[in-house]
Design a protein around this motif. Structure first.
Motif, PDB file in Angstrom:
ATOM      1  N   HIS A  14     -11.261  -6.837  -8.628  1.00 24.77           N
ATOM      2  CA  HIS A  14     -11.372  -5.442  -9.051  1.00 24.77           C
ATOM      3  C   HIS A  14     -12.823  -4.956  -8.880  1.00 24.77           C
ATOM      4  CE1 HIS A  14     -11.081  -2.435 -12.650  1.00 24.77           C
ATOM      5  NE2 HIS A  14     -11.179  -1.828 -11.503  1.00 24.77           N
ATOM      6  N   GLN A  15     -13.027  -4.071  -7.913  1.00 24.29           N
ATOM      7  CA  GLN A  15     -14.387  -3.549  -7.708  1.00 24.29           C
ATOM      8  C   GLN A  15     -14.628  -2.380  -8.659  1.00 24.29           C
ATOM      9  OE1 GLN A  15     -15.573  -2.279  -3.747  1.00 24.29           O
ATOM     10  NE2 GLN A  15     -17.738  -2.440  -4.289  1.00 24.29           N
ATOM     11  N   VAL A  16     -15.573  -2.582  -9.549  1.00 24.07           N
ATOM     12  CA  VAL A  16     -15.826  -1.614 -10.627  1.00 24.07           C
ATOM     13  C   VAL A  16     -16.975  -0.673 -10.269  1.00 24.07           C
ATOM     14  CG1 VAL A  16     -16.536  -1.403 -13.040  1.00 24.07           C
ATOM     15  CG2 VAL A  16     -14.897  -3.154 -12.379  1.00 24.07           C
ATOM     16  N   LEU A  17     -18.008  -1.185  -9.593  1.00 21.95           N
ATOM     17  CA  LEU A  17     -19.114  -0.335  -9.125  1.00 21.95           C
ATOM     18  C   LEU A  17     -19.166  -0.410  -7.610  1.00 21.95           C
ATOM     19  CD1 LEU A  17     -21.945  -1.220 -11.695  1.00 21.95           C
ATOM     20  CD2 LEU A  17     -20.311   0.673 -11.794  1.00 21.95           C
ATOM     21  N   LYS A  18     -19.206   0.755  -6.988  1.00 17.55           N
ATOM     22  CA  LYS A  18     -19.034   0.812  -5.541  1.00 17.55           C
ATOM     23  C   LYS A  18     -20.277   1.379  -4.860  1.00 17.55           C
ATOM     24  CE  LYS A  18     -14.083   1.316  -6.320  1.00 17.55           C
ATOM     25  NZ  LYS A  18     -12.950   2.244  -6.374  1.00 17.55           N
ATOM     26  N   ASN A  19     -21.235   0.514  -4.661  1.00 16.67           N
ATOM     27  CA  ASN A  19     -22.431   0.867  -3.892  1.00 16.67           C
ATOM     28  C   ASN A  19     -23.189   2.060  -4.481  1.00 16.67           C
ATOM     29  OD1 ASN A  19     -24.057   0.111  -1.690  1.00 16.67           O
ATOM     30  ND2 ASN A  19     -23.371   1.930  -0.575  1.00 16.67           N
ATOM     31  N   ILE A  20     -23.738   1.839  -5.661  1.00 14.40           N
ATOM     32  CA  ILE A  20     -24.497   2.899  -6.332  1.00 14.40           C
ATOM     33  C   ILE A  20     -25.968   2.822  -5.925  1.00 14.40           C
ATOM     34  CG2 ILE A  20     -25.269   3.748  -8.587  1.00 14.40           C
ATOM     35  CD1 ILE A  20     -22.609   2.953  -9.718  1.00 14.40           C
ATOM     36  N   ASN A  21     -26.535   3.947  -5.553  1.00 11.81           N
ATOM     37  CA  ASN A  21     -27.961   4.073  -5.262  1.00 11.81           C
ATOM     38  C   ASN A  21     -28.529   5.158  -6.167  1.00 11.81           C
ATOM     39  OD1 ASN A  21     -28.791   2.380  -2.770  1.00 11.81           O
ATOM     40  ND2 ASN A  21     -26.774   3.221  -2.267  1.00 11.81           N
ATOM     41  N   GLU A  22     -29.463   4.773  -7.005  1.00  9.88           N
ATOM     42  CA  GLU A  22     -30.014   5.734  -7.963  1.00  9.88           C
ATOM     43  C   GLU A  22     -31.453   5.413  -8.284  1.00  9.88           C
ATOM     44  OE1 GLU A  22     -29.496   8.534  -9.259  1.00  9.88           O
ATOM     45  OE2 GLU A  22     -27.536   8.675  -8.286  1.00  9.88           O
ATOM     46  N   HIS A  23     -32.145   6.403  -8.790  1.00  9.88           N
ATOM     47  CA  HIS A  23     -33.519   6.220  -9.245  1.00  9.88           C
ATOM     48  C   HIS A  23     -33.684   7.021 -10.528  1.00  9.88           C
ATOM     49  CE1 HIS A  23     -37.918   7.625  -8.908  1.00  9.88           C
ATOM     50  NE2 HIS A  23     -37.863   6.481  -9.558  1.00  9.88           N
ATOM     51  N   ILE A  24     -34.233   6.395 -11.544  1.00  9.26           N
ATOM     52  CA  ILE A  24     -34.550   7.111 -12.781  1.00  9.26           C
ATOM     53  C   ILE A  24     -36.062   7.093 -12.936  1.00  9.26           C
ATOM     54  CG2 ILE A  24     -34.282   7.173 -15.302  1.00  9.26           C
ATOM     55  CD1 ILE A  24     -31.532   5.877 -14.937  1.00  9.26           C
ATOM     56  N   ALA A  25     -36.651   8.269 -13.017  1.00  8.51           N
ATOM     57  CA  ALA A  25     -38.109   8.395 -13.078  1.00  8.51           C
ATOM     58  C   ALA A  25     -38.571   8.318 -14.537  1.00  8.51           C
ATOM     59  CB  ALA A  25     -38.532   9.723 -12.457  1.00  8.51           C
ATOM     60  N   PRO A  26     -39.843   7.936 -14.743  1.00  8.54           N
ATOM     61  CA  PRO A  26     -40.362   7.888 -16.116  1.00  8.54           C
ATOM     62  C   PRO A  26     -40.189   9.239 -16.814  1.00  8.54           C
ATOM     63  CG  PRO A  26     -41.933   6.888 -14.604  1.00  8.54           C
ATOM     64  CD  PRO A  26     -40.855   7.513 -13.760  1.00  8.54           C
ATOM     65  N   GLY A  27     -39.735   9.183 -18.051  1.00  6.13           N
ATOM     66  CA  GLY A  27     -39.582  10.400 -18.848  1.00  6.13           C
ATOM     67  C   GLY A  27     -38.233  11.076 -18.704  1.00  6.13           C
ATOM     68  N   GLU A  28     -37.433  10.660 -17.717  1.00  8.48           N
ATOM     69  CA  GLU A  28     -36.112  11.288 -17.569  1.00  8.48           C
ATOM     70  C   GLU A  28     -35.176  10.866 -18.698  1.00  8.48           C
ATOM     71  OE1 GLU A  28     -34.039  12.381 -13.702  1.00  8.48           O
ATOM     72  OE2 GLU A  28     -34.991  10.489 -13.219  1.00  8.48           O
ATOM     73  N   LYS A  29     -34.272  11.753 -19.052  1.00  8.45           N
ATOM     74  CA  LYS A  29     -33.204  11.436 -20.003  1.00  8.45           C
ATOM     75  C   LYS A  29     -31.900  11.654 -19.251  1.00  8.45           C
ATOM     76  CE  LYS A  29     -36.903  13.042 -22.356  1.00  8.45           C
ATOM     77  NZ  LYS A  29     -37.622  11.798 -22.328  1.00  8.45           N
ATOM     78  N   VAL A  30     -31.352  10.554 -18.757  1.00  5.70           N
ATOM     79  CA  VAL A  30     -30.149  10.630 -17.928  1.00  5.70           C
ATOM     80  C   VAL A  30     -28.926  10.391 -18.801  1.00  5.70           C
ATOM     81  CG1 VAL A  30     -28.903   9.554 -16.018  1.00  5.70           C
ATOM     82  CG2 VAL A  30     -31.382   9.878 -15.866  1.00  5.70           C
ATOM     83  N   VAL A  31     -28.015  11.328 -18.785  1.00  2.08           N
ATOM     84  CA  VAL A  31     -26.786  11.182 -19.559  1.00  2.08           C
ATOM     85  C   VAL A  31     -25.646  10.879 -18.593  1.00  2.08           C
ATOM     86  CG1 VAL A  31     -25.170  12.306 -21.128  1.00  2.08           C
ATOM     87  CG2 VAL A  31     -27.623  12.764 -21.341  1.00  2.08           C
ATOM     88  N   ILE A  32     -24.906   9.818 -18.892  1.00  2.00           N
ATOM     89  CA  ILE A  32     -23.821   9.379 -18.010  1.00  2.00           C
ATOM     90  C   ILE A  32     -22.498   9.670 -18.705  1.00  2.00           C
ATOM     91  CG2 ILE A  32     -22.817   7.393 -16.802  1.00  2.00           C
ATOM     92  CD1 ILE A  32     -25.756   6.128 -17.121  1.00  2.00           C
ATOM     93  N   ILE A  33     -21.674  10.471 -18.046  1.00  3.21           N
ATOM     94  CA  ILE A  33     -20.375  10.808 -18.607  1.00  3.21           C
ATOM     95  C   ILE A  33     -19.298  10.417 -17.602  1.00  3.21           C
ATOM     96  CG2 ILE A  33     -21.332  12.721 -19.971  1.00  3.21           C
ATOM     97  CD1 ILE A  33     -20.167  14.675 -17.894  1.00  3.21           C
ATOM     98  N   GLY A  34     -18.050  10.433 -18.050  1.00  4.15           N
ATOM     99  CA  GLY A  34     -16.957  10.125 -17.137  1.00  4.15           C
ATOM    100  C   GLY A  34     -15.804   9.487 -17.874  1.00  4.15           C
ATOM    101  N   PRO A  35     -14.660   9.421 -17.216  1.00  2.74           N
ATOM    102  CA  PRO A  35     -13.465   8.898 -17.881  1.00  2.74           C
ATOM    103  C   PRO A  35     -13.585   7.416 -18.236  1.00  2.74           C
ATOM    104  CG  PRO A  35     -12.994   9.469 -15.583  1.00  2.74           C
ATOM    105  CD  PRO A  35     -14.388   9.907 -15.856  1.00  2.74           C
ATOM    106  N   SER A  36     -12.759   6.995 -19.169  1.00  3.27           N
ATOM    107  CA  SER A  36     -12.701   5.604 -19.582  1.00  3.27           C
ATOM    108  C   SER A  36     -12.353   4.724 -18.382  1.00  3.27           C
ATOM    109  CB  SER A  36     -11.621   5.467 -20.671  1.00  3.27           C
ATOM    110  OG  SER A  36     -11.549   4.140 -21.083  1.00  3.27           O
ATOM    111  N   GLY A  37     -13.096   3.634 -18.235  1.00 11.83           N
ATOM    112  CA  GLY A  37     -12.817   2.700 -17.147  1.00 11.83           C
ATOM    113  C   GLY A  37     -13.500   3.066 -15.842  1.00 11.83           C
ATOM    114  N   SER A  38     -14.280   4.130 -15.834  1.00 11.20           N
ATOM    115  CA  SER A  38     -14.922   4.555 -14.583  1.00 11.20           C
ATOM    116  C   SER A  38     -16.127   3.690 -14.222  1.00 11.20           C
ATOM    117  CB  SER A  38     -15.343   6.031 -14.671  1.00 11.20           C
ATOM    118  OG  SER A  38     -16.218   6.255 -15.754  1.00 11.20           O
TER     119      SER A  38
END
Ligand SMILES: Nc1ncnc2c1ncn2[C@@H]1O[C@H](COP(=O)(O)OP(=O)(O)OP(=O)(O)O)[C@@H](O)[C@H]1O
Ligand SMILES: [Mg+2]
Length: 240
Positions: A14-38
């Motif tokens: 079961h592939q749960v994460l599919k090639n994620i590319n991201e960058h979080i910069a200092p001071g950012e407040k990143v909110v992650i939302i989405g359906p259950s099991g995503s």
């Protein structure tokens, strides 16, 4: 602060994460939302290697933490993590819960750690609970202590996985308030939450996860005011 490169995570077939590319910069407040099991929790847990990625890299503060040679325990000191359940040590006082890690890790002497703990307890208005045991605290108080315990290691970034979803409704506000203050002080944060008010008010960026990818992201205004993807629109129509 943190780079995620080609991050994939599978549990068995079961592939749960599919090639994620991201960058979080200092001071950012990143909110992650989405359906259950995503894959929201898995994504967060891969950031501090509570889950080991199947492939890809996580670079935190210039260090490739996915490199097997990296001492992950050392890195984790700089990444606080707060979960839905507080995981305080039941047989230790609040003060002991907070000072345990900084003293064991020899980051502070006992009296310094205690002084710092009192300072942090004052910030969350729980100074009078220093000698209480976790069982004597409400859920909201316990969660504020769990946050303080993470802050006692002076982290560079804080990860939150649904920190308020196990709380009675009247206690949600006091925990969000502590998180909001932390955000105002400039802490870099990644927060999985269903609290859309918090996401709007505190988030500098909102990511919508669906089926192992970040389907859409943008400012709170963009995501809540003008979501582009049908899946985002459908999700928001259910939770707003
Ligand atoms: N340790 C594990 N072993 C096997 N499967 C897992 C494991 N952890 C998570 N999964 C699966 O991975 C998928 C994503 O789970 P994850 O917990 O990341 O979702 P989530 O978006 O955080 O959901 P929720 O909103 O319900 O917390 C789910 O299908 C889940 O069953
Ligand atoms: Mg989750």
């Amino acid at each position: 602060m943190i780079y995620v490169k080609n991050l994939c995570k599978s549990f068995g077939s079961h592939q749960v994460l599919k090639n994620i590319n991201e960058h979080i910069a200092p001071g950012e407040k990143v909110v992650i939302i989405g359906p259950s099991g995503s894959g929201k929790s898995t994504f967060l847990r891969c950031m501090n290697l509570l889950e080991r990625p199947t492939s890809g890299q996580v670079i935190f503060d210039g260090v490739d933490i996915t490199d097997p040679k990296t001492d992950i325990n050392k890195i984790r000191q700089h990444m606080g993590m707060v979960f839905q359940h507080f995981n305080l040590f039941p047989h230790k006082t609040i003060m002991e819960n907070i000072t345990l890690a900084p003293t064991r890790l020899k980051l502070m002497k006992a009296d310094e750690a205690k002084e710092e703990a009192l300072r942090l307890l004052r910030l969350v208005n729980l100074e009078e609970k220093a000698d209480a045991y976790p069982g004597q605290l409400s859920g909201g108080q316990k969660q504020r202590i769990a946050i303080v315990r993470s802050l006692a290691l002076n982290p560079k970034m804080m990860l939150f996985d649904e920190p308020t979803s196990a709380l009675d409704p009247e206690m949600v506000g006091e925990v969000l308030e502590v998180m909001k203050n932390l955000a105002d002080e400039g802490m870099t944060m990644a927060v999985v939450t269903h609290e859309m008010g918090f996401a709007r008010e505190v988030g500098t960026r909102v990511m919508f996860m669906d089926d192992g990818i970040i389907l859409e992201q943008g400012t709170p205004e963009e995501i809540f005011g003008n979501p582009k993807e049908a899946r985002t629109q459908e999700f928001l129509s259910k939770v707003l």
